[in-house]
Structures are given as structure tokens and as C-alpha cells.
Write a protein that holds these residues in place. Structure first.
Motif, PDB file in Angstrom:
ATOM      1  N   ARG A 101     -18.322  10.724  -4.255  1.00 40.54           N
ATOM      2  CA  ARG A 101     -17.325   9.521  -3.973  1.00 40.54           C
ATOM      3  C   ARG A 101     -15.861   9.827  -4.525  1.00 40.54           C
ATOM      4  O   ARG A 101     -15.869  10.612  -5.701  1.00 40.54           O
ATOM      5  N   ILE A 125      -5.983  -2.473  -1.777  1.00 41.43           N
ATOM      6  CA  ILE A 125      -6.491  -1.052  -1.279  1.00 41.43           C
ATOM      7  C   ILE A 125      -7.967  -0.698  -1.462  1.00 41.43           C
ATOM      8  O   ILE A 125      -8.741  -0.104  -0.804  1.00 41.43           O
ATOM      9  N   SER A 128     -10.093  -2.170   1.018  1.00 44.76           N
ATOM     10  CA  SER A 128      -9.957  -1.708   2.121  1.00 44.76           C
ATOM     11  C   SER A 128     -10.946  -0.328   1.992  1.00 44.76           C
ATOM     12  O   SER A 128     -11.267   0.547   3.071  1.00 44.76           O
ATOM     13  N   ASN A 129     -11.300   0.207   0.740  1.00 38.53           N
ATOM     14  CA  ASN A 129     -11.877   1.423   0.800  1.00 38.53           C
ATOM     15  C   ASN A 129     -13.297   1.256  -0.131  1.00 38.53           C
ATOM     16  O   ASN A 129     -13.287   1.784  -1.479  1.00 38.53           O
ATOM     17  N   ASP A 131     -16.099   2.540  -0.403  1.00 39.35           N
ATOM     18  CA  ASP A 131     -16.709   3.637  -0.742  1.00 39.35           C
ATOM     19  C   ASP A 131     -16.055   4.402  -1.970  1.00 39.35           C
ATOM     20  O   ASP A 131     -16.822   5.450  -2.777  1.00 39.35           O
ATOM     21  N   ALA A 132     -14.894   4.040  -2.226  1.00 39.34           N
ATOM     22  CA  ALA A 132     -14.156   4.594  -3.469  1.00 39.34           C
ATOM     23  C   ALA A 132     -14.398   3.811  -4.570  1.00 39.34           C
ATOM     24  O   ALA A 132     -14.936   2.660  -4.514  1.00 39.34           O
ATOM     25  N   ARG A 161     -12.746  13.988  -7.239  1.00 36.50           N
ATOM     26  CA  ARG A 161     -13.563  14.208  -5.905  1.00 36.50           C
ATOM     27  C   ARG A 161     -14.653  15.091  -6.403  1.00 36.50           C
ATOM     28  O   ARG A 161     -14.401  16.366  -6.235  1.00 36.50           O
ATOM     29  N   ARG A 181      -1.241   5.302  -1.233  1.00 37.72           N
ATOM     30  CA  ARG A 181      -1.908   5.185   0.097  1.00 37.72           C
ATOM     31  C   ARG A 181      -2.116   6.616   0.554  1.00 37.72           C
ATOM     32  O   ARG A 181      -3.170   6.936   1.364  1.00 37.72           O
ATOM     33  N   MET A 184      -4.926   8.258  -1.099  1.00 39.90           N
ATOM     34  CA  MET A 184      -6.262   7.666  -0.471  1.00 39.90           C
ATOM     35  C   MET A 184      -6.446   8.376   0.921  1.00 39.90           C
ATOM     36  O   MET A 184      -7.698   8.688   1.024  1.00 39.90           O
ATOM     37  N   ALA A 185      -5.781   8.409   1.774  1.00 42.61           N
ATOM     38  CA  ALA A 185      -5.936   8.813   3.003  1.00 42.61           C
ATOM     39  C   ALA A 185      -6.044  10.274   3.011  1.00 42.61           C
ATOM     40  O   ALA A 185      -7.159  10.741   3.560  1.00 42.61           O
ATOM     41  N   GLY A 188      -9.612  10.634   0.473  1.00 39.90           N
ATOM     42  CA  GLY A 188     -10.802   9.590   0.554  1.00 39.90           C
ATOM     43  C   GLY A 188     -11.465   9.893   1.818  1.00 39.90           C
ATOM     44  O   GLY A 188     -12.698   9.557   1.738  1.00 39.90           O
ATOM     45  N   LEU A 189     -11.103  10.687   2.678  1.00 38.08           N
ATOM     46  CA  LEU A 189     -12.041  11.016   3.817  1.00 38.08           C
ATOM     47  C   LEU A 189     -12.718  12.246   3.970  1.00 38.08           C
ATOM     48  O   LEU A 189     -12.238  13.052   3.201  1.00 38.08           O
TER      49      LEU A 189
END
Length: 220
Positions: A101, A125, A128-129, A131-132, A161, A181, A184-185, A188-189
Motif C-alpha cells: 500500500r 484525496i 478518492s484513494n 487503498d492508500a 511504498r 495530487r 498520489m498519481a 499510488g498506481l
């Protein structure tokens, strides 16, 4: 008992008001509090107690007044994936058990205006996330922890991470929220490589141990 504050805020209670960390109780007749200084939204460092019926000051002492939970802006809008860190050991353990995560460390202070303005957007945020994982660290309550991690400005964020450990860190305000942001992008993916979570650096763990807020057995 009604307590009027010079700053224009008023609270009422049928029970005595709890003052300072030793829970000193002030009761009896209506009492007004005259402030000499504010520390933040929920703590007053020094007050003068005045008996309104007698028309005289009772005493001038150092107290801390804790206001109701509803006034704590840093608790509002929290998502289930947001955790308030209570100790250095909890921080270390949570990072080590996070798996793949994305973990965001959010360093803030109740008296930080920029932190307060930014907080609602961080909550959005977080929503919207899901899983974080967002770990909140109160600078006022954990100064030794923050100093050991070299946190010098607020609000401040660190991203972790999996086996990569810390992948980025930066200060961010409401005006530069896109920096958050973008991070995160970017982090986070997708999936990171195999292996256990790295968490804090060994040098950071050593500093925490030397500060007396982390067990030396935690350092491998």
C-alpha cells in the motif's frame, strides 16, 4: 457553569470546567477567563480567573483548557484510511505492516493555519484513494519524533511504498496542492517490487532510539 472568553468564544457546561493536564476543577459562581496568550485552537497557556459576582480577579496561573472534540479541525472529515499516530513505535509498526500500500505521512500542527486550510482537501484525496493509508503525526504532541525525522516545516508529507521505502517527501500548501495530487498519481498506481516493506531508514530508527521514544530492539 458558563465561561466567557475574551476572544468572543463561549462554552456552557452544567459540570465544572476541566483545566490543565492535572484536571484541576473550577466550580462555583460564573467565572470569566481573560487571555494573555493563545497557543492554538484548543489550548490556552495562561488565564486570569475573575469572579464576576465579587468583581475581582482570583488568580493568574498557567492552565491549559481543552475544548470539545467538535472544535478539533484536524479530526473533521477523516476517512477510514486515516490513522492518528500515537507513538514512534506505532509509526514504525504501521509502516512495516503496510505491504504494497502507498503510505502517506502527514505532519501537521493544530496551530498551523496552512495545515488547517489544506486538511479538507487531503481528506477528499483520502476518500478518492481508499487503498492508500494516511498516517497523521501531530507535531505538538510528537516533537521528538518529528525532530528525529528532520521535519522542519509544516505542513509536510512523506510517501512510502513497500520495499522501496520512502519514495518522496515535500512541503505542500493549499496553493500547491497539485504537487500532492501528482505524487498520489505517480506512486499510488501499479504494484511495486516483491519484498517486505522497508519503512523508516536505519539512521532514523537509531535517532528515535537515542531520543528514548523507540525500543532499541526495533533496530535490526
Amino acid at each position: 457553569m458558563a465561561v466567557s472568553l475574551r476572544e468572543g468564544f463561549c462554552v456552557s457546561s452544567s459540570s465544572p470546567l476541566a483545566l490543565d493536564k492535572k484536571k484541576t476543577l473550577i466550580g462555583g459562581s460564573t467565572t470569566s477567563l481573560k487571555f494573555s496568550s493563545w497557543k492554538n485552537d484548543f489550548i490556552v497557556k495562561q488565564v486570569v480567573l475573575r469572579d464576576q459576582q465579587a468583581g475581582r480577579d482570583i488568580s493568574a496561573q498557567n492552565f491549559s483548557i481543552y475544548f470539545p472534540q467538535s472544535t478539533r479541525w484536524w479530526d473533521k472529515g477523516e476517512m477510514q484510511n486515516m490513522i492518528e499516530i500515537g507513538s514512534a513505535q506505532e509509526l514504525v509498526d504501521t509502516l512495516m505492516n503496510a505491504g504494497n500500500r502507498l503510505v502517506v505521512l502527514d505532519f501537521y500542527s493544530p496551530g498551523c493555519g496552512a495545515c488547517r486550510v489544506l486538511h479538507p482537501k487531503i481528506c477528499q484525496i483520502g476518500e478518492s484513494n481508499p487503498d492508500a493509508l494516511f498516517l497523521k503525526v501531530n507535531y505538538e504532541e510528537h516533537r521528538s519524533l518529528c525532530c528525529s525525522l528532520n521535519i522542519r516545516v509544516l505542513p509536510f508529507f512523506r510517501f512510502y511504498r513497500g520495499p522501496q521505502g520512502r519514495v518522496c517527501s515535500f512541503s505542500c500548501t493549499n496553493a500547491t496542492i497539485n504537487k500532492f495530487r501528482d505524487a498520489m498519481a505517480k506512486y499510488g498506481l501499479g504494484r511495486c517490487g516483491p519484498g517486505p516493506s522497508k519503512g523508516l531508514e536505519q539512521t532514523e530508527l537509531l535517532k528515535l532510539a537515542l531520543a528514548g521514544i523507540l525500543s532499541a530492539s526495533t533496530i535490526h
